[in-house]
Design a protein around this motif. Sequence first.
Motif, PDB file in Angstrom:
ATOM      1  N   ILE A   5     -10.299  -7.506   0.535  1.00 42.99           N
ATOM      2  CA  ILE A   5      -9.565  -6.317   1.126  1.00 42.99           C
ATOM      3  C   ILE A   5      -8.703  -6.996   2.074  1.00 42.99           C
ATOM      4  O   ILE A   5      -9.142  -7.567   3.086  1.00 42.99           O
ATOM      5  CB  ILE A   5     -10.649  -5.508   1.674  1.00 42.99           C
ATOM      6  N   ALA A  18     -12.276   0.740   6.710  1.00 43.04           N
ATOM      7  CA  ALA A  18     -11.989  -0.372   5.532  1.00 43.04           C
ATOM      8  C   ALA A  18     -13.039  -1.469   5.756  1.00 43.04           C
ATOM      9  O   ALA A  18     -13.647  -1.997   4.841  1.00 43.04           O
ATOM     10  CB  ALA A  18     -10.617  -0.991   5.591  1.00 43.04           C
ATOM     11  N   VAL A  72      -4.306  -2.822   1.791  1.00 43.70           N
ATOM     12  CA  VAL A  72      -4.299  -1.560   2.730  1.00 43.70           C
ATOM     13  C   VAL A  72      -2.957  -1.665   3.356  1.00 43.70           C
ATOM     14  O   VAL A  72      -2.990  -2.535   4.301  1.00 43.70           O
ATOM     15  CB  VAL A  72      -5.464  -1.296   3.483  1.00 43.70           C
ATOM     16  N   GLU A  96      -3.016   6.145  -3.301  1.00 38.62           N
ATOM     17  CA  GLU A  96      -2.853   4.876  -4.098  1.00 38.62           C
ATOM     18  C   GLU A  96      -1.519   4.467  -4.845  1.00 38.62           C
ATOM     19  O   GLU A  96      -0.983   5.320  -5.194  1.00 38.62           O
ATOM     20  CB  GLU A  96      -4.282   4.800  -5.342  1.00 38.62           C
ATOM     21  N   LEU A 141     -10.180   4.507  -1.065  1.00 35.58           N
ATOM     22  CA  LEU A 141     -10.654   3.260  -0.927  1.00 35.58           C
ATOM     23  C   LEU A 141     -11.884   2.838  -1.473  1.00 35.58           C
ATOM     24  O   LEU A 141     -12.217   1.875  -2.243  1.00 35.58           O
ATOM     25  CB  LEU A 141     -10.662   2.552   0.524  1.00 35.58           C
TER      26      LEU A 141
END
Length: 150
Positions: A5, A18, A72, A96, A141
């Motif tokens: 990520i 996150a 992200v 998204e 996410l």
Amino acid sequence: MSGRIFIDADACPVKAEAERVATRHQMRMILVSNGGIRPSANPLVESVFVAAGPDEADKWIAEACGVGDVVVTGDIPLAAKCVAAGAKVVKHNGEELTGANIGNVLATRDLMQDLRSADPFRQGGGRPFSKADRSRFLEVLERVVRQAKL
């Protein structure tokens, strides 16, 4: 190496969220910034500090991400590069960005930028970040990370 990520971290309001998702899925999370970001004690979280400059973090992320990764960011040009590289992209508000919608999002961004530059009295940068945005981000996410792991 896939399954990471990447966080465009300089102005990211959802770093903690996150990190929780990354920890739950045992995925490496890479915070990329120009500095000023406190390093995490989490062994899965790596901080990358790039040279000062408006697009240095974006360039680093665009070159490093690929298939199986999740990025992200709220930066639409960066998102377009990441989608082209095969990464999945999620904006801070949970939207998204995919191959199916990135062209329209990029065109809208460019149009709005042109409108703002044509009208020096146009103020504001959109609506404020809300609890609903944070919740939607977490939900999206989580789903995108699961898809990326397949």
